[in-house]
Design a protein around this motif. Structure first.
Motif, short mmCIF file in Angstrom:
data_model
loop_
_atom_site.label_atom_id
_atom_site.label_comp_id
_atom_site.label_asym_id
_atom_site.label_seq_id
_atom_site.Cartn_x
_atom_site.Cartn_y
_atom_site.Cartn_z
N PRO A 1 -68.72 16.10 97.25
CA PRO A 1 -69.25 16.91 96.48
C PRO A 1 -70.55 16.29 96.39
CG PRO A 1 -67.18 16.55 95.33
CD PRO A 1 -67.54 15.41 96.79
N ASN B 1 -75.89 18.54 100.07
CA ASN B 1 -77.00 18.69 99.80
C ASN B 1 -77.63 18.24 98.76
OD1 ASN B 1 -76.42 22.21 100.04
ND2 ASN B 1 -74.72 21.44 98.44
N LYS C 1 -80.91 18.80 94.66
CA LYS C 1 -80.27 18.94 94.12
C LYS C 1 -79.72 18.56 92.75
CE LYS C 1 -75.13 16.35 95.20
NZ LYS C 1 -74.38 17.66 95.80
N LEU C 2 -79.84 18.11 91.90
CA LEU C 2 -79.96 18.61 90.43
C LEU C 2 -80.75 18.97 90.00
CD1 LEU C 2 -79.29 14.52 90.17
CD2 LEU C 2 -77.62 15.59 90.09
N PRO D 1 -80.62 23.09 82.25
CA PRO D 1 -80.45 21.54 82.62
C PRO D 1 -79.93 21.42 84.34
CG PRO D 1 -77.78 22.14 81.35
CD PRO D 1 -78.48 23.31 81.48
N GLY D 2 -79.42 23.11 85.01
CA GLY D 2 -79.10 22.13 86.21
C GLY D 2 -77.16 21.85 86.06
N LEU D 3 -77.04 21.81 87.64
CA LEU D 3 -75.51 21.74 88.34
C LEU D 3 -75.29 20.30 88.48
CD1 LEU D 3 -74.61 25.28 89.10
CD2 LEU D 3 -74.00 24.30 87.08
N HIS D 4 -73.89 19.42 87.95
CA HIS D 4 -73.22 18.32 89.09
C HIS D 4 -71.97 18.58 89.21
CE1 HIS D 4 -72.38 14.40 89.45
NE2 HIS D 4 -72.49 14.29 90.44
N PRO D 5 -71.28 18.35 89.78
CA PRO D 5 -72.00 18.22 91.85
C PRO D 5 -71.98 20.08 91.91
CG PRO D 5 -69.38 18.40 92.37
CD PRO D 5 -69.86 18.26 90.42
N VAL D 6 -72.74 19.75 92.99
CA VAL D 6 -73.39 21.72 93.17
C VAL D 6 -73.49 21.84 94.75
CG1 VAL D 6 -75.80 22.05 93.06
CG2 VAL D 6 -74.44 23.69 92.69
N ASN E 1 -77.32 14.69 85.48
CA ASN E 1 -78.28 16.45 85.04
C ASN E 1 -78.25 16.60 84.08
OD1 ASN E 1 -75.53 16.72 85.58
ND2 ASN E 1 -75.41 18.74 85.15
N LEU F 1 -81.98 15.49 78.33
CA LEU F 1 -81.33 16.12 77.03
C LEU F 1 -80.61 15.55 75.90
CD1 LEU F 1 -81.16 18.96 80.82
CD2 LEU F 1 -82.91 18.80 78.24
N VAL G 1 -69.45 22.71 97.96
CA VAL G 1 -68.64 21.86 96.73
C VAL G 1 -67.73 22.51 96.08
CG1 VAL G 1 -69.49 20.50 94.44
CG2 VAL G 1 -71.02 20.30 97.33
N ARG G 2 -68.77 23.76 95.39
CA ARG G 2 -67.98 24.93 94.38
C ARG G 2 -68.17 26.05 94.46
NH1 ARG G 2 -70.56 24.47 88.27
NH2 ARG G 2 -71.34 22.09 88.30
#
Lengths: 349, 349, 349, 349
Positions: free
Chosen positions: A195, A199, B287-288, B344-349, D51, D55, D237-238
């Motif tokens: 994971p 990417n 990626k992030l 905010p973006g996904l982790h993991p993706v 990510n 924030l 991944v997802r």
């Protein structure tokens, strides 16, 4: 045909060892006598190299049980070859080492790159650096060969003709290597977790990469040079691509650069000059090279400056490691250089 | 809260148009009045933007049916904005153009980069280049904004502080951008065919990339500079990573470089300085950033030379295109700059 | 050794044709006399098969320029073999067809699956279905062989032993095949565009897949059977994995199932039974098979019901197409069956 | 608006904890008071959830330092919730557990699925199974909710309308779930190592998957049913995709099936019925769902048999875990059900 050369592979459970085994099982003149793994001793090699199922009954031995043979491949963690050299040298008259221990022929350069004193500086001069395109005759006569680093191999084969011809500003070259995940070996870690690694487009050595020492050694020809090197990990398993930006020190046109590459590589069995006007695969790409021993080299002359962008691609486990080592074996043992290395690569894959 | 700004998107069936629509549907002060596509006129937008299913009843209109609105986004093929400007300008007092037509403010630079005369040189000075971190106040006051190219955005945001500070050798910078497949738009072609594009590591502009003109324009500050640029396609859909090698013209240490970046970016809502000692994500990585409007910037000072490696990452469809455009809308309309851009973006993706 | 069999490949610019060419160039007893492509006539084959650079000087011919040869491979679009049969049959005494035209030996089954009348029902009985594990002796004696569909091959090889043994409820089997993008050929389309096809997990034939007709033909043994088939596209280039859920009609234990598989496949050169207690690769997986002619077959007996889950994996371009065809050539020409098909696959890749 | 609900996340360094945090930081009525990690206590949450850089200033606490709050999320390893329940119950009047401990309401079913006695059978009836589409009113009134397993969620939401309607043969359903790597959590292991996990198509539970117990519980409605379940890991991944083959026990046509789905799901905010005649995205696909709380459901009626193939897709970390939990929070706390869950997903990605 009889299999006249008996070889052993020490440290055979990793990716490099597996790749060597894959190649050597189909080499018509080689018999793999033993392969070692402390962790998997007693187990079939197919336990960790599942692609070889139904193709070999070999099991892993412990390294202490190695018997004399004709040629010994060492695929051990960096440092082990040097530390245990006196044991290994008794086992075989010829040794090909795939670690970083004996790639540099200068103890100071080693200390600078690896941040420690070389444990066996007395042996440094006895190893030949293992890129056949640069040291073919020396490898033919060598007892001990040190296979080059994968990123170093891609970079050196891309740049060698221009440096050899002396047409490059020796302090301005910038090299960006993109690499797949198999370069880091077969041990799982936080950063190799799928994971996280999938990417990814991940700078892992913006500066300070150890392979720079090899590159500098092979390209300097007695002068001071500086190669500005960075490496980025991409979402790919096999393959390394070097994009090298060199700056000409004289007014060469594209056809002059062509000529330099052709002179060096036209007769090479494993270097292809790739430079096409159209189509998808105009420049070298590792995608086409998985499983092959080729290094594809291409370039583009920037009309807006004195820059030439050199693009060179390899399979890091093949031309960058096991394939290069088998090519060295072929030279050292007098076999046709392409033996066991003829797989042409897949398209698409 | 009432949606006080009525917008339209011309050329809305592409990836950029879809991304704009995705953002604007959730913008609390914006109403998407129309979106056009000649090919899909009359069909629901979800036909080509399936992520928006159940979220909007909008259908595509033809471009000729556009009604007056407050702000018009143009996502048309390069050349169309300039060629049809007289039609568009009547429709809205404010225009944000996402094509390359008005990014350069110099007709000669356009001719050099695009190999043709600019059809409307009279308008070049009326557009503001759309990177808010460089032109925030001008964008606030602008009627017409030209969103920057994605690769240019990543490169410029990485290099701007050093060039602004005047600490860089202006002719030696080498930039290597790695990009995902969405950069090339939504039309299938031989090279985007999955079996060919998957697992690729493909040089597509070793030299001569058009975005160099924008980069040069924004970083030169009146002096002559030369940016040596190359681009490589990787197996990723979204994201661009610029690895820029700059050479200092004075003896700065790492903390000095830090200071320069902090001074420029500490207050920026969408630029993050990423530079960590350990962990997986020590440097910026696309990626992030998928779906976010961030540009992450990091660097490493090479202790062995005067080089600094700057690493900057964006989502090419967001900060490199639609997100940047919405950020411009927020400035032009007096909204909080982060509105509709907070994902905010996904982790993991 | 002299290359005693002259072959030609009609329709050689596609993935199957390229794969055939790759195999046959290294076949010690075969000479590729001609390969055709209307679109690329006159151009080097490496233009579309770049993995073969430096390995062959062959150029594409037009199909109308085919000369007589010993064996003709037909890799044309479905329908062409049947429509132009009278031309082809004059060119060679032996033909291997890789299209779907002559896989079914019953005109009614063809009409049902392909929704049209078979243009040459008179020839249906003259072709042997090309899976050697089921029809080895017939293929040896055959003049005309119809290579099986890729998904059909994976499914049939997984299920054949259980159906042959008569231990399966003939109407309950559910098969789910997962496939890579190379299955759909080399023509780009909207759905194969990398940004759309990447990261996909896409049902493309939940019901009504044409290969069901082949599967039914080969597994029915005179009784009525029903195979409930679905297919899903995954983000992979090469490879097909069939997960088949069969329901036993009698109380077999795991060791009984083992015995059935061993009886059928222990002597097969290209079928491996894969079923391990631990490790990563406990079941068959296409990842290990890229470029190989293996079909790996494994299974798990569900202790909670009468279900057996059979897992079978192939490289769709190899055992599912070109490799299967070369295996047939070897049988038809009296060569050792593994000739030119010994590549063991890469790990990792 | 004031953030009236104070929550804490126990076990917050994993993927599920990170996803919860991502959602809750943007929830207008929630304040994340604490998040725990024994391994990273004292460190910023952005260390493991990069990510979220810039924030949140949150740091990890130790679980022993948890303070009372309004609602506690438990993202601990399976078994921990039950074992430490008496500690947790004192901290908050409402608890949402994301482990498997309290999904089953029957101790015998738990013993059968998890091969051990449930440590706290007294609590089994106090938890509501957390899929809102099945138990909305109970969740509204619940103190304790057990979020469903990800594969169970995808399967149940796909099959529920048909089972509820009683139109399915209760013993014949076959379900094949394809899943991404994030399902297995954030700890690296041999099988998650990128070179091994990449390009995989790997059966990991051909039979015996634990989620079958949940599926059976939710779909049986008092009758005995049998779901034949298998799971395959893909290079993603997802995402999770369930392909479910059900066999009708009565003669329904496609429009009848449509009607059943529409009756159940037309008013659901997070279930979309996806079934189109053309285009790329005709059936549900996880690619469109990354980061969203949607479950997309589609189906195809097999005209050749009594089979219906149901296809259902989710993001396993969202609707399959953290998103489902936030949806439950919204219900339990009286907020609009979609709050903080409106992200529409990216296209392309």
């Amino acid at each position: 045909m009889s299999r006249e050369v008996r070889v052993a592979i020490a440290g055979g459970s990793g990716y490099t060892g597996g790749e060597l085994l894959r190649l050597l099982l189909f080499h018509p003149h080689v018999q793999v006598q033993q392969i070692t793994s402390e962790r998997f001793a007693g187990k079939p090699v197919t336990k960790v190299h599942p692609n070889l199922r139904k193709l070999t009954p070999l099991k892993f031995d412990k390294i202490g049980d190695l018997q004399p043979c004709d040629l010994l491949f060492l695929c051990l963690p960096h440092g082990e070859t040097a530390n245990r050299w006196d044991d290994f040298v008794r086992l075989a008259p010829k040794v090909i080492d795939l670690s970083a221990d004996f790639r540099l022929n200068d103890a100071a350069a080693y200390r600078h790159a690896y941040k420690k004193h070389h444990p066996r500086p007395d042996l440094l001069q006895r190893f030949v650096y293992g890129i056949p395109e640069l040291h073919r005759d020396e490898i033919r006569d060598a007892d001990y060969v040190a296979s080059a680093g994968c990123n170093a191999t891609a970079t050196i084969l891309g740049l060698y003709p221009l440096y050899r011809a002396g047409v490059v500003d020796p302090e301005r070259t910038v090299v960006e290597v993109k690499v797949g995940s198999s370069e880091a070996g077969n041990r799982a870690n936080e950063g190799s977790h799928h994971p996280e690694r999938s990417n990814c487009l991940r700078s892992f050595s913006p500066t300070g990469h150890r392979h720079v020492a090899e590159i500098t050694q092979e390209l300097s020809f007695g002068s001071k040079i500086q190669v500005h090197f960075s490496a980025t990990a991409v979402d790919m398993v096999r393959g390394a691509l070097a994009t090298s930006h060199v700056f000409l020190n004289q007014g060469l046109e594209e056809k002059d650069v062509w000529k330099i590459y052709r002179e060096h590589y036209a007769a090479e069995p494993f270097v292809r000059i790739v430079k096409e006007r159209d189509g998808i695969y105009r420049y070298p790409e590792p995608k086409l090279l998985a499983g092959t021993n080729f290094c594809d080299v291409g370039f583009e002359r920037d009309p807006a400056s004195d820059r030439v962008v050199v693009i060179s691609a390899i399979d890091n486990l093949m031309k960058g490691s096991a394939g290069q080592a088998v090519q060295a074996l072929n030279l050292m043992c007098g076999f046709e250089e392409r033996t066991a290395l003829e797989f042409p690569g897949l398209h698409p894959v």
